[in-house]
Design a protein around this motif. Structure first.
Motif, mmCIF file in Angstrom:
data_model
loop_
_atom_site.group_PDB
_atom_site.id
_atom_site.type_symbol
_atom_site.label_atom_id
_atom_site.label_comp_id
_atom_site.label_asym_id
_atom_site.label_seq_id
_atom_site.Cartn_x
_atom_site.Cartn_y
_atom_site.Cartn_z
ATOM 1 N N GLN A 37 0.830 -1.199 0.000
ATOM 2 C CA GLN A 37 0.000 0.000 0.000
ATOM 3 C C GLN A 37 0.871 1.258 0.000
ATOM 4 O O GLN A 37 1.977 1.254 0.556
ATOM 5 N N PRO A 38 0.390 2.343 -0.624
ATOM 6 C CA PRO A 38 1.152 3.596 -0.577
ATOM 7 C C PRO A 38 1.377 4.038 0.864
ATOM 8 O O PRO A 38 0.506 3.880 1.722
ATOM 9 N N LEU A 39 2.550 4.569 1.123
ATOM 10 C CA LEU A 39 2.868 5.023 2.472
ATOM 11 C C LEU A 39 2.196 6.362 2.746
ATOM 12 O O LEU A 39 2.096 7.211 1.860
ATOM 13 N N PRO A 40 1.725 6.575 3.984
ATOM 14 C CA PRO A 40 1.149 7.883 4.313
ATOM 15 C C PRO A 40 2.221 8.965 4.251
ATOM 16 O O PRO A 40 3.420 8.700 4.396
ATOM 17 N N ALA A 41 1.782 10.186 4.035
ATOM 18 C CA ALA A 41 2.714 11.314 3.886
ATOM 19 C C ALA A 41 3.170 11.803 5.257
ATOM 20 O O ALA A 41 2.749 12.855 5.738
ATOM 21 N N GLU A 42 4.023 11.005 5.892
ATOM 22 C CA GLU A 42 4.558 11.381 7.199
ATOM 23 C C GLU A 42 5.998 11.858 7.037
ATOM 24 O O GLU A 42 6.738 11.379 6.187
ATOM 25 N N ALA A 43 6.386 12.780 7.892
ATOM 26 C CA ALA A 43 7.713 13.385 7.785
ATOM 27 C C ALA A 43 8.805 12.362 8.079
ATOM 28 O O ALA A 43 8.653 11.491 8.931
ATOM 29 N N PHE A 44 9.912 12.489 7.353
ATOM 30 C CA PHE A 44 11.102 11.676 7.610
ATOM 31 C C PHE A 44 11.781 12.218 8.865
ATOM 32 O O PHE A 44 12.100 13.403 8.945
ATOM 33 N N GLN A 45 11.968 11.363 9.835
ATOM 34 C CA GLN A 45 12.634 11.755 11.078
ATOM 35 C C GLN A 45 13.964 11.022 11.155
ATOM 36 O O GLN A 45 14.013 9.826 11.435
ATOM 37 N N ASP A 46 15.034 11.728 10.911
ATOM 38 C CA ASP A 46 16.373 11.133 10.815
ATOM 39 C C ASP A 46 17.091 11.259 12.146
ATOM 40 O O ASP A 46 17.440 12.353 12.575
ATOM 41 N N GLU A 47 17.319 10.122 12.808
ATOM 42 C CA GLU A 47 18.068 10.104 14.062
ATOM 43 C C GLU A 47 19.439 9.448 13.882
ATOM 44 O O GLU A 47 20.230 9.401 14.815
ATOM 45 N N HIS A 48 19.705 8.906 12.686
ATOM 46 C CA HIS A 48 20.891 8.078 12.483
ATOM 47 C C HIS A 48 21.839 8.604 11.414
ATOM 48 O O HIS A 48 22.910 8.042 11.220
ATOM 49 N N GLY A 49 21.439 9.616 10.671
ATOM 50 C CA GLY A 49 22.249 10.044 9.543
ATOM 51 C C GLY A 49 22.217 9.051 8.405
ATOM 52 O O GLY A 49 23.173 8.943 7.628
ATOM 53 N N ILE A 50 21.121 8.307 8.307
ATOM 54 C CA ILE A 50 20.952 7.317 7.239
ATOM 55 C C ILE A 50 19.812 7.799 6.350
ATOM 56 O O ILE A 50 18.651 7.798 6.766
ATOM 57 N N PRO A 51 20.081 8.227 5.124
ATOM 58 C CA PRO A 51 19.012 8.776 4.277
ATOM 59 C C PRO A 51 18.083 7.686 3.747
ATOM 60 O O PRO A 51 18.440 6.502 3.671
ATOM 61 N N LEU A 52 16.881 8.104 3.390
ATOM 62 C CA LEU A 52 15.966 7.188 2.720
ATOM 63 C C LEU A 52 16.606 6.677 1.440
ATOM 64 O O LEU A 52 17.375 7.384 0.784
ATOM 65 N N GLY A 53 16.317 5.433 1.111
ATOM 66 C CA GLY A 53 16.925 4.808 -0.058
ATOM 67 C C GLY A 53 18.170 4.015 0.272
ATOM 68 O O GLY A 53 18.723 3.334 -0.601
ATOM 69 N N SER A 54 18.620 4.081 1.535
ATOM 70 C CA SER A 54 19.819 3.344 1.951
ATOM 71 C C SER A 54 19.484 1.882 2.208
ATOM 72 O O SER A 54 18.368 1.522 2.614
ATOM 73 N N ARG A 55 20.504 1.041 2.005
ATOM 74 C CA ARG A 55 20.374 -0.373 2.352
ATOM 75 C C ARG A 55 20.653 -0.501 3.847
ATOM 76 O O ARG A 55 21.719 -0.075 4.328
#
Length: 308
Positions: A238-256
Motif C-alpha cells: 500500500q502507498p505510504l502515508p505522507a509522514e515526515a522523515f525523522q532522521d536520528e541516524h544520519g541514514i538517508p531514505l533509499g539506503s540499504r
C-alpha cells in the motif's frame, strides 16, 4: 486490500494478545499457524529475517511487533477504542511495562521445570529441548525462578489493586494496557495450569481475566502459509502515508539497512529504508517467493543500522 492474516501459533502469549484485540474489535481474520521454533522458511519469506511471533500481513504489507500491530488495528477499526484520548500516554507506558517486565517474570515463573514438563507433555521427544535451544539462541533473558515468582506475585497484587476499583485496569472499558497485561496471565492459566495456583491469591485478577476472555477472539478462518505467501506475491504494498522523515541516524531514505530487535531475536531484516517516521520504520524488500513487500517495525525496541 484489508484482509487480515495473522501468523501465529496457539500457545504464543503475544499472539494471544493480538487475537484478543481482534475479538475486542470484532474483526474477521485468517489464521496461519507458524512453527514455534526455527526453521521458519515461510515466515522469513515474508519478513526477511524477523522470526518473532506473531506478525500481521495485509496483502504485501508485513507488520512486526504487537505494539505496531495494535496501532494498525486501531487505524483500520477505530471503534471500540484501544487508546482512549485521556489514557493515550499512560496506557502505552503501562502496555510497554507489561510486554517487557510482567511478561518476563511470568514466563520465568511458568517455565520452571514443573511448568515446562506440563507444557511439553504429549509432544514428540525432543520438543522441550528444541524449544529451550531456540529461545536460548534468541537471547531470551534468564531469571532465577525464585526471583521471578516473587516478582510475579507482586505484579499480580498491583494489578489486583487496579481491577478492584474498576472492571478494567483504567476504567469501565478495556484499553491497550489490559491486553498487554492479560496475555502472560492467560498463558499461566491456560497453557500451564499446574502453575496457575499463583493466581488464586488475587481473585479480583481472575474476575478481570474472565471479563477479558469474554470478548472472544474475532472470527478466524484457517489459512495456509503457502496461500499467505501467494497473497503477498499477487499484491502490491500500500502507498505510504505522507509522514515526515525523522532522521536520528544520519541514514538517508533509499539506503540499504538492517533492522533488528533490541531485546531478543537477533535475526536482522535487510532491505531498503523507505520510511522512518516518528513511530515506525518501513523497509522495501523483494523475495523470490513473496515478491515485493514492505516490512514495518515500530521505532521503539528496534535498532536501525546501515547494511554491511
Amino acid at each position: 486490500m484489508t484482509e487480515l492474516i495473522l501468523h501465529h501459533y496457539p500457545a504464543s502469549p503475544f499472539a494471544h494478545k493480538v487475537r484478543c484485540v481482534l475479538g475486542f474489535k470484532q474483526l474477521s481474520w485468517k489464521s496461519v499457524i507458524v512453527p514455534s521454533v526455527m526453521p521458519k522458511p515461510d515466515v522469513v519469506a515474508l519478513t526477511g529475517g524477523y522470526r518473532r511471533t506473531p506478525f500481521l500481513q495485509i496483502g504485501a504489507d508485513i507488520y512486526c511487533d504487537t505494539a505496531l500491530i495494535c496501532d494498525v488495528l486501531e487505524h483500520l477499526q477505530p471503534e471500540p477504542v484501544l487508546y482512549p484520548p485521556h489514557l493515550k500516554g499512560v496506557s502505552r507506558v503501562f502496555a510497554q511495562w507489561a510486554d517487557m517486565v510482567l511478561f518476563g517474570a511470568a514466563m520465568a515463573y511458568c517455565l520452571q521445570p514443573r511448568g515446562a514438563q506440563a507444557l511439553f507433555a504429549g509432544l514428540p521427544d525432543g520438543a522441550a529441548e528444541a524449544f529451550r535451544n531456540d529461545r536460548r539462541a534468541m537471547g531470551t533473558a534468564r531469571t532465577h525462578p525464585a526471583d521471578a515468582t516473587a516478582a510475579y506475585r507482586s505484579y499480580l497484587r498491583r494489578i489486583a489493586n487496579m481491577v478492584e476499583e474498576h472492571d478494567f485496569l483504567f476504567g469501565t472499558e478495556p484499553c491497550v494496557a489490559d491486553f498487554a497485561a492479560y496475555h502472560p496471565l492467560w498463558f499461566t492459566r491456560e497453557c500451564v495450569p499446574v502453575m496457575a495456583d499463583i493466581l488464586s491469591a488475587t481473585p479480583a485478577v481472575l474476575e478481570w481475566m474472565d471479563r477479558m476472555a469474554a470478548q472472544g477472539q474475532g472470527r478466524a478462518e484457517k489459512f495456509s502459509a503457502q496461500d499467505a505467501v501467494t497473497v503477498a506475491a499477487g499484491a502490491l504494498p500500500q502507498p505510504l502515508p505522507a509522514e515526515a522523515f525523522q532522521d536520528e541516524h544520519g541514514i538517508p531514505l533509499g539506503s540499504r539497512v538492517t533492522i533488528t530487535a533490541e531485546s531478543f531475536g537477533p535475526e536482522p531484516t535487510e532491505g531498503t529504508l523507505i520510511a522512518a517516521t516518528r513511530t515506525r520504520y518501513t523497509l522495501a524488500r523483494t523475495d523470490p517467493r513473496a515478491g515485493d513487500v514492505h516490512v514495518h517495525f515500530p521505532r521503539v525496541g528496534y535498532v536501525l543500522r546501515r547494511a554491511a
